[in-house]
Design an enzyme around this catalytic site. Structure first.
Site, PDB file in Angstrom:
ATOM      1  N   GLY A   8       0.842  -1.198   0.000  1.00 27.98           N
ATOM      2  CA  GLY A   8       0.000   0.000   0.000  1.00 27.98           C
ATOM      3  C   GLY A   8       0.876   1.246   0.000  1.00 27.98           C
ATOM      4  N   MET A  13      -1.440   6.348   4.029  1.00 26.70           N
ATOM      5  CA  MET A  13      -0.669   5.829   5.165  1.00 26.70           C
ATOM      6  C   MET A  13       0.655   5.229   4.684  1.00 26.70           C
ATOM      7  SD  MET A  13      -2.011   6.381   8.076  1.00 26.70           S
ATOM      8  CE  MET A  13      -1.281   5.160   9.161  1.00 26.70           C
ATOM      9  N   PHE A 103      -2.691   3.023  15.498  1.00 31.17           N
ATOM     10  CA  PHE A 103      -1.291   3.082  15.924  1.00 31.17           C
ATOM     11  C   PHE A 103      -0.951   4.370  16.659  1.00 31.17           C
ATOM     12  CE2 PHE A 103      -0.782  -0.382  12.880  1.00 31.17           C
ATOM     13  CZ  PHE A 103       0.146  -1.189  13.523  1.00 31.17           C
ATOM     14  N   HIS A 130     -13.934  10.701  10.260  1.00 31.91           N
ATOM     15  CA  HIS A 130     -12.837  10.392   9.333  1.00 31.91           C
ATOM     16  C   HIS A 130     -13.028  11.119   8.007  1.00 31.91           C
ATOM     17  CE1 HIS A 130     -11.984   7.094  12.156  1.00 31.91           C
ATOM     18  NE2 HIS A 130     -10.779   7.074  11.626  1.00 31.91           N
ATOM     19  N   LYS A 134     -12.401   7.013   3.436  1.00 33.06           N
ATOM     20  CA  LYS A 134     -12.281   5.803   4.278  1.00 33.06           C
ATOM     21  C   LYS A 134     -13.317   4.782   3.841  1.00 33.06           C
ATOM     22  CE  LYS A 134     -12.111   4.229   9.078  1.00 33.06           C
ATOM     23  NZ  LYS A 134     -10.902   3.419   8.888  1.00 33.06           N
ATOM     24  N   GLY A 140     -12.296   0.857  12.667  1.00 31.37           N
ATOM     25  CA  GLY A 140     -11.751  -0.238  13.478  1.00 31.37           C
ATOM     26  C   GLY A 140     -11.522   0.215  14.912  1.00 31.37           C
TER      27      GLY A 140
HETATM   28  N1  NAD Z   1      -4.283   1.267  12.129  1.00 29.04           N
HETATM   29  C1  NAD Z   1      -4.185   2.598  12.019  1.00 29.04           C
HETATM   30  O1  NAD Z   1      -3.663   3.300  12.893  1.00 29.04           O
HETATM   31  C2  NAD Z   1      -4.722   3.253  10.771  1.00 29.04           C
HETATM   32  C3  NAD Z   1      -4.614   4.625  10.566  1.00 29.04           C
HETATM   33  C4  NAD Z   1      -5.075   5.176   9.378  1.00 29.04           C
HETATM   34  C5  NAD Z   1      -5.620   4.334   8.404  1.00 29.04           C
HETATM   35  N2  NAD Z   1      -5.741   2.996   8.654  1.00 29.04           N
HETATM   36  C6  NAD Z   1      -6.250   2.043   7.647  1.00 29.04           C
HETATM   37  O2  NAD Z   1      -5.205   1.828   6.705  1.00 29.04           O
HETATM   38  C7  NAD Z   1      -5.777   1.449   5.442  1.00 29.04           C
HETATM   39  C8  NAD Z   1      -5.200   2.333   4.347  1.00 29.04           C
HETATM   40  O3  NAD Z   1      -5.630   3.669   4.524  1.00 29.04           O
HETATM   41  P1  NAD Z   1      -5.172   4.811   3.509  1.00 29.04           P
HETATM   42  O4  NAD Z   1      -5.916   6.019   3.925  1.00 29.04           O
HETATM   43  O5  NAD Z   1      -3.697   4.850   3.389  1.00 29.04           O
HETATM   44  O6  NAD Z   1      -5.805   4.243   2.131  1.00 29.04           O
HETATM   45  P2  NAD Z   1      -5.376   4.587   0.648  1.00 29.04           P
HETATM   46  O7  NAD Z   1      -6.550   4.226  -0.215  1.00 29.04           O
HETATM   47  O8  NAD Z   1      -4.808   5.967   0.563  1.00 29.04           O
HETATM   48  O9  NAD Z   1      -4.184   3.565   0.342  1.00 29.04           O
HETATM   49  C9  NAD Z   1      -4.324   2.189   0.151  1.00 29.04           C
HETATM   50  C10 NAD Z   1      -3.290   1.767  -0.905  1.00 29.04           C
HETATM   51  O10 NAD Z   1      -3.261   0.342  -0.964  1.00 29.04           O
HETATM   52  C11 NAD Z   1      -3.027  -0.027  -2.304  1.00 29.04           C
HETATM   53  N3  NAD Z   1      -3.383  -1.432  -2.472  1.00 29.04           N
HETATM   54  C12 NAD Z   1      -4.611  -1.971  -2.731  1.00 29.04           C
HETATM   55  N4  NAD Z   1      -4.507  -3.311  -2.808  1.00 29.04           N
HETATM   56  C13 NAD Z   1      -3.194  -3.622  -2.601  1.00 29.04           C
HETATM   57  C14 NAD Z   1      -2.484  -4.852  -2.567  1.00 29.04           C
HETATM   58  N5  NAD Z   1      -3.096  -6.041  -2.740  1.00 29.04           N
HETATM   59  N6  NAD Z   1      -1.141  -4.805  -2.314  1.00 29.04           N
HETATM   60  C15 NAD Z   1      -0.502  -3.632  -2.124  1.00 29.04           C
HETATM   61  N7  NAD Z   1      -1.144  -2.433  -2.154  1.00 29.04           N
HETATM   62  C16 NAD Z   1      -2.469  -2.434  -2.377  1.00 29.04           C
HETATM   63  C17 NAD Z   1      -3.897   0.963  -3.093  1.00 29.04           C
HETATM   64  O11 NAD Z   1      -3.493   1.039  -4.459  1.00 29.04           O
HETATM   65  C18 NAD Z   1      -3.635   2.259  -2.322  1.00 29.04           C
HETATM   66  O12 NAD Z   1      -2.531   2.979  -2.846  1.00 29.04           O
HETATM   67  C19 NAD Z   1      -7.305   1.579   5.634  1.00 29.04           C
HETATM   68  O13 NAD Z   1      -7.825   0.302   5.935  1.00 29.04           O
HETATM   69  C20 NAD Z   1      -7.430   2.500   6.842  1.00 29.04           C
HETATM   70  O14 NAD Z   1      -8.635   2.301   7.562  1.00 29.04           O
HETATM   71  C21 NAD Z   1      -5.303   2.455   9.799  1.00 29.04           C
END
Ligand code: NAD
Length: 220
Positions: A8, A13, A103, A130, A134, A140
């Site tokens: 990703g 993120m 995190f 958010h 999202k 979560g």
């Molecule tokens: N745990 C935490 O603290 C926290 C904080 C913020 C966001 N999140 C979560 O993180 C995730 C990502 O959020 P974001 O805002 O960066 O999303 P985003 O849509 O900006 O980024 C996701 C990326 O993943 C890529 N992707 C899709 N399938 C893939 C695969 N099979 N292999 C590799 N890359 C792939 C997409 O092309 C995209 O660039 C969401 O589920 C969000 O809820 C968690």
């Protein structure tokens, strides 16, 4: 040097994680996997000790399976996937999985304080805020907070531009309310927690471990 690949890597993120890994003296960024970059996880997993996954709910489990099958530790930040299925995937694997719905250290403290407060107040509701891109609702973090708290805790989800990730836990009692509020202003808020998990995932004695609280307060 711990070798880290990011799944990703082109996302909001993922970009922040790549920058944080590049800025850490004890970590080296060995791969950026993302369909948007034309790089598959399979292309980079072999050069990594740890993969950090911030992808999307329908991808995180397959990515985690691929890492564990390759004997590579995985730190998962993606939310909204089936953690129960991860438990079966992690069983018997030589590598570990670590998952955190949030995190940010402040969010983990919010969950801890909300859990404690719910034992003393009559009821509670959660409002989570958010950005509109999202994919999952409720978040979560909100789902995990409600799970930790006593009683039924309804969750309300707000999706608006201008917000990163905020949460209010409102508790009500006789002639009083208590609000516990966590606000993030940018995605660097998550990075100290992500790097802590990257550094600790290899030493976990059980897998998967779910929640940053287990790394912050290992004795409970
Ligand atoms: N745990 C935490 O603290 C926290 C904080 C913020 C966001 N999140 C979560 O993180 C995730 C990502 O959020 P974001 O805002 O960066 O999303 P985003 O849509 O900006 O980024 C996701 C990326 O993943 C890529 N992707 C899709 N399938 C893939 C695969 N099979 N292999 C590799 N890359 C792939 C997409 O092309 C995209 O660039 C969401 O589920 C969000 O809820 C968690």
């Amino acid at each position: 040097m711990t070798r880290v690949a990011v799944a990703g890597a082109a996302g909001r993120m993922g970009q922040a994680v790549c920058a944080a890994v590049e800025g850490a003296d004890d970590l080296s960024l060995t791969g950026r996997a993302d369909p948007a970059l034309g790089v598959a996880l399979a292309d980079v997993v072999g050069d990594a000790d740890v993969v950090v996954d911030f992808t999307q709910p329908d991808q995180a489990l397959d990515n985690a399976r691929a890492c564990l099958e390759a004997g590579v530790h995985v730190v998962i930040g993606t939310t909204g996937f089936d953690v129960g299925a991860l438990r079966s995937a992690a069983e018997g694997a030589s590598a570990n999985a670590f998952v955190a719905p949030n995190f940010a250290i402040g969010a983990v403290l919010m969950m801890r304080f909300a859990t404690e407060a719910s034992r003393h107040m009559d009821g509670a509701e959660i409002i989570e805020y958010h950005h509109p891109a999202k994919l999952d609702a409720p978040s979560g973090t909100a789902a995990r907070t409600a799970e930790l708290m006593e009683g039924e805790v309804p969750i309300h989800s707000v999706r608006l531009p201008g917000i990163v990730a905020d949460q209010d836990v409102i508790l009500g009692g006789a002639a009083q309310t208590l609000t516990i509020r966590h606000v993030t202003t940018d995605r660097t808020s998550f990075m100290p927690g992500v790097l802590l998990a990257v550094r600790r995932v290899a030493e976990l004695t059980e897998s998967p471990v779910i929640g940053l609280e287990h790394l912050l307060w290992p004795d409970g």
